[in-house]
Design an enzyme around this catalytic site. Structure first.
Site, PDB file in Angstrom:
ATOM      1  N   GLU A   1      -0.879  -7.232  -6.814  1.00 55.16           N
ATOM      2  CA  GLU A   1      -1.374  -6.058  -7.533  1.00 55.16           C
ATOM      3  C   GLU A   1      -0.666  -5.963  -8.883  1.00 55.16           C
ATOM      4  O   GLU A   1       0.535  -6.224  -8.981  1.00 55.16           O
ATOM      5  CB  GLU A   1      -1.133  -4.787  -6.711  1.00 55.16           C
ATOM      6  CG  GLU A   1      -1.549  -3.486  -7.366  1.00 55.16           C
ATOM      7  CD  GLU A   1      -3.001  -3.482  -7.791  1.00 55.16           C
ATOM      8  OE1 GLU A   1      -3.246  -3.375  -9.014  1.00 55.16           O
ATOM      9  OE2 GLU A   1      -3.892  -3.612  -6.928  1.00 55.16           O
TER      10      GLU A   1
ATOM     11  N   ASP B   1      -0.573 -10.640 -12.228  1.00 58.85           N
ATOM     12  CA  ASP B   1      -1.921 -11.195 -12.192  1.00 58.85           C
ATOM     13  C   ASP B   1      -1.999 -12.287 -11.135  1.00 58.85           C
ATOM     14  O   ASP B   1      -1.090 -13.117 -11.002  1.00 58.85           O
ATOM     15  CB  ASP B   1      -2.247 -11.769 -13.578  1.00 58.85           C
ATOM     16  CG  ASP B   1      -3.619 -12.390 -13.643  1.00 58.85           C
ATOM     17  OD1 ASP B   1      -4.511 -11.926 -12.916  1.00 58.85           O
ATOM     18  OD2 ASP B   1      -3.801 -13.336 -14.424  1.00 58.85           O
TER      19      ASP B   1
ATOM     20  N   ASP C   1     -12.232  -5.177 -10.530  1.00 60.65           N
ATOM     21  CA  ASP C   1     -12.708  -4.485 -11.726  1.00 60.65           C
ATOM     22  C   ASP C   1     -14.074  -5.037 -12.115  1.00 60.65           C
ATOM     23  O   ASP C   1     -14.223  -6.232 -12.357  1.00 60.65           O
ATOM     24  CB  ASP C   1     -11.713  -4.697 -12.874  1.00 60.65           C
ATOM     25  CG  ASP C   1     -11.924  -3.704 -14.009  1.00 60.65           C
ATOM     26  OD1 ASP C   1     -13.089  -3.396 -14.319  1.00 60.65           O
ATOM     27  OD2 ASP C   1     -10.922  -3.259 -14.593  1.00 60.65           O
TER      28      ASP C   1
ATOM     29  N   LYS D   1      -9.900   3.214  -1.423  1.00 57.07           N
ATOM     30  CA  LYS D   1     -10.111   4.201  -2.483  1.00 57.07           C
ATOM     31  C   LYS D   1     -11.308   3.835  -3.346  1.00 57.07           C
ATOM     32  O   LYS D   1     -12.157   4.675  -3.650  1.00 57.07           O
ATOM     33  CB  LYS D   1      -8.843   4.291  -3.337  1.00 57.07           C
ATOM     34  CG  LYS D   1      -9.008   5.073  -4.631  1.00 57.07           C
ATOM     35  CD  LYS D   1      -7.762   4.956  -5.484  1.00 57.07           C
ATOM     36  CE  LYS D   1      -7.974   5.594  -6.858  1.00 57.07           C
ATOM     37  NZ  LYS D   1      -6.765   5.439  -7.725  1.00 57.07           N
ATOM     38  N   PHE D   2     -11.402   2.555  -3.739  1.00 60.70           N
ATOM     39  CA  PHE D   2     -12.474   2.152  -4.652  1.00 60.70           C
ATOM     40  C   PHE D   2     -13.822   2.090  -3.940  1.00 60.70           C
ATOM     41  O   PHE D   2     -14.868   2.321  -4.553  1.00 60.70           O
ATOM     42  CB  PHE D   2     -12.121   0.816  -5.310  1.00 60.70           C
ATOM     43  CG  PHE D   2     -10.948   0.915  -6.238  1.00 60.70           C
ATOM     44  CD1 PHE D   2     -11.067   1.586  -7.441  1.00 60.70           C
ATOM     45  CD2 PHE D   2      -9.723   0.365  -5.900  1.00 60.70           C
ATOM     46  CE1 PHE D   2      -9.981   1.709  -8.304  1.00 60.70           C
ATOM     47  CE2 PHE D   2      -8.632   0.479  -6.750  1.00 60.70           C
ATOM     48  CZ  PHE D   2      -8.753   1.153  -7.961  1.00 60.70           C
TER      49      PHE D   2
END
Length: 223
Positions: free
Chosen positions: A81, A108, A131, A199-200
């Protein structure tokens, strides 16, 4: 094939940690954090025994990987993360319920994989709601790209699984377009392993987005 000078697949975010959060990080990071010293990472040395290793890329608040580590004690888990608030949230969960089969890398995932010399390492890789970079001009920043797939092919064991979820339809189409032409992976008919709703994922559901799950099996032959 490891990526060189990759395009950053995550947006810059900055949020100052509270004193309590900083205390949790300082207290628990030495126990769970994977040190960044520029040297190759020996994952086998991070865990006791030789249990299968599972990787989660971009674990957000950590609820998914924490649940897996709790319920699958016969496996070892590594979470990667970028953002410290999510890492601190996972460390907070670990403070209440310590786990010996979970380690964390802050940074990353491309840089992380470049520090691992061993191939055929991960039994399973999760990439949950990366993302989406929804604007067309930003699509090149999406994590799931041909070069990254090359790396995953090397690092996942023969017969190992890559599980991806997104709530963006055009990202799902992009993923299927790439893997549909890649004979090194086959799309599994098995359902994605589900533990907790992240959450996402909740955010996607709240926006009335469809959830697209993919399970791809690495067709690489054993060495």
């Amino acid at each position: 094939m490891l990526l060189r000078n990759p395009i950053r697949s995550f947006a810059k975010r900055s949020r100052r940690a509270s004193p309590l959060q900083s205390q949790i990080f300082e207290e628990l990071w030495p126990c769970y954090g994977i040190a960044k010293n520029g040297k190759q990472i020996n994952l086998a040395a991070l865990f006791d025994g030789s249990n299968p290793i599972v990787l989660e890329v971009g674990f957000g608040n950590g609820e998914h990987i924490f649940h897996l580590a709790q319920t699958q004690e016969d496996k070892n888990f590594i979470g990667v993360e970028v953002y410290q608030p999510g890492i601190i949230n996972l460390l907070s969960l670990l403070k209440k319920n310590p786990r010996s089969n979970l380690r964390i890398y802050q940074g990353d995932v491309v840089g992380f994989l470049q520090l691992i010399a061993i191939h055929d390492l991960f039994h399973k890789v999760f990439i949950l709601f990366p993302d989406p970079w929804p604007r067309r001009r930003h699509h090149k920043r999406r994590l799931i790209q041909p070069g990254f797939i090359d790396t995953l092919h090397e690092k996942i064991i023969p017969g190992g699984a890559l599980q991806i979820a997104t709530d963006w339809e055009d990202y799902a189409e992009h993923i299927m377009g790439l893997f549909g032409k890649d004979k090194r992976f086959s799309k599994s008919k098995s359902a994605m392993e589900r533990g907790v709703v992240t959450k996402f994922e909740k955010q996607g559901i709240k926006k009335n987005h469809s959830i697209f799950d993919f399970v791809f099996i690495n067709n690489k032959s054993g060495q």
